[in-house]
Design a protein around this motif. Structure first.
Motif, mmCIF file in Angstrom:
data_model
loop_
_atom_site.group_PDB
_atom_site.id
_atom_site.type_symbol
_atom_site.label_atom_id
_atom_site.label_comp_id
_atom_site.label_asym_id
_atom_site.label_seq_id
_atom_site.Cartn_x
_atom_site.Cartn_y
_atom_site.Cartn_z
ATOM 1 N N GLU A 57 0.821 -1.238 0.074
ATOM 2 C CA GLU A 57 -0.006 -0.107 -0.012
ATOM 3 C C GLU A 57 0.886 1.134 -0.048
ATOM 4 O O GLU A 57 0.553 2.537 -0.920
ATOM 5 N N ARG A 114 -8.280 4.862 5.356
ATOM 6 C CA ARG A 114 -7.027 4.466 4.657
ATOM 7 C C ARG A 114 -7.247 5.019 3.210
ATOM 8 O O ARG A 114 -6.537 5.023 1.966
ATOM 9 N N ARG A 117 -6.823 9.493 0.600
ATOM 10 C CA ARG A 117 -5.352 9.630 0.174
ATOM 11 C C ARG A 117 -5.299 10.719 -0.930
ATOM 12 O O ARG A 117 -6.539 10.590 -1.829
#
Length: 235
Positions: A57, A114, A117
């Motif tokens: 990731e 998450r 971004r």
């Protein structure tokens, strides 16, 4: 990897220069990016990181930050997808920071945070929400070992008597109704973000920061209920 992608290897040198020179030679001679994209697909295949999954990731995030300016993004599955081309990185980073801060204040689930971004917000908030919704299906598959998707996955995981995954004891009519309502909620979210949006240009899907925060909070609720769910014994 350079040879596998049918590019000329410039020979031993610093890795960064070696890849750059191979890319430049391929682009200049062929006048297209086919083999460069093939290299990226090969390098970002999730299977390559099975022994070091923690590397994937962060590397994908850094790569997508650069690819956003070419209108490309590498998905979690390692596939290259087309997105709206980014214009300014600072704007994308500012959006990501603001959205993440607001969601952290709400106590949103870590599995949702998450997706806040910069590379997902380079154009608008659409992609972050869409990717977060995909994570719900992924969690259900991980919990149950199924490979289905969409409504079929929801029916198999949350439906049935007993369901594969229960969010309560199902001991009363009210709890059984809650189970069914939760299944319909998840199915509705999938229908809204996994089906119509796959066939419409992103420019036609208007989403504000407030919309994104509310929708990601809803996805957070779904994640928490799935995390707390249990798998009843099956006859």
């Amino acid at each position: 990897m350079i040879a596998t992608c049918q590019m000329t290897d410039p020979g031993e040198m610093t890795k960064r220069h070696r890849i750059y020179n191979a890319f430049a030679a391929s682009q200049n001679s062929r006048q297209d990016r086919t083999r460069i994209l093939g290299f990226i697909r090969h390098a970002m295949s999730p299977a390559r990181y099975s022994r070091e999954p923690h590397r994937y990731e962060p590397m994908r995030a850094s790569l997508n930050q650069a690819l956003a300016f070419a209108g490309l993004v590498v998905s979690e599955a390692g596939k290259i997808e087309t997105v709206e081309q980014a214009t300014t990185l600072p704007e994308a980073q500012r959006r990501a920071k603001e959205l993440r801060t607001d969601l952290e204040t709400r106590g949103v689930h870590p599995d949702v945070l998450r997706f806040c971004r910069a590379e997902l917000l380079a154009d608008d908030y659409f992609h972050a929400v869409q990717e977060a919704v995909k994570s719900v299906a992924d969690k259900m598959r991980v919990r149950t070992g199924l490979s289905d998707d969409g409504g079929t996955l929801v029916d198999r995981v949350l439906g049935g008597d007993p369901p594969m995954l229960a969010i309560n004891t199902r001991g009363t009519a009210s709890e059984r109704s809650e189970q069914g309502g939760f299944a319909n909620l998840v199915k509705g979210v999938f229908g809204m973000f996994r089906n119509p949006t796959a066939h419409e240009a992103r420019i036609h899907w208007l989403m504000t920061k407030t919309d994104a925060e509310d929708l990601l909070t809803l996805v957070s609720l779904i994640h928490r209920r799935l995390d707390a769910g249990h798998m009843p014994p099956r006859p």
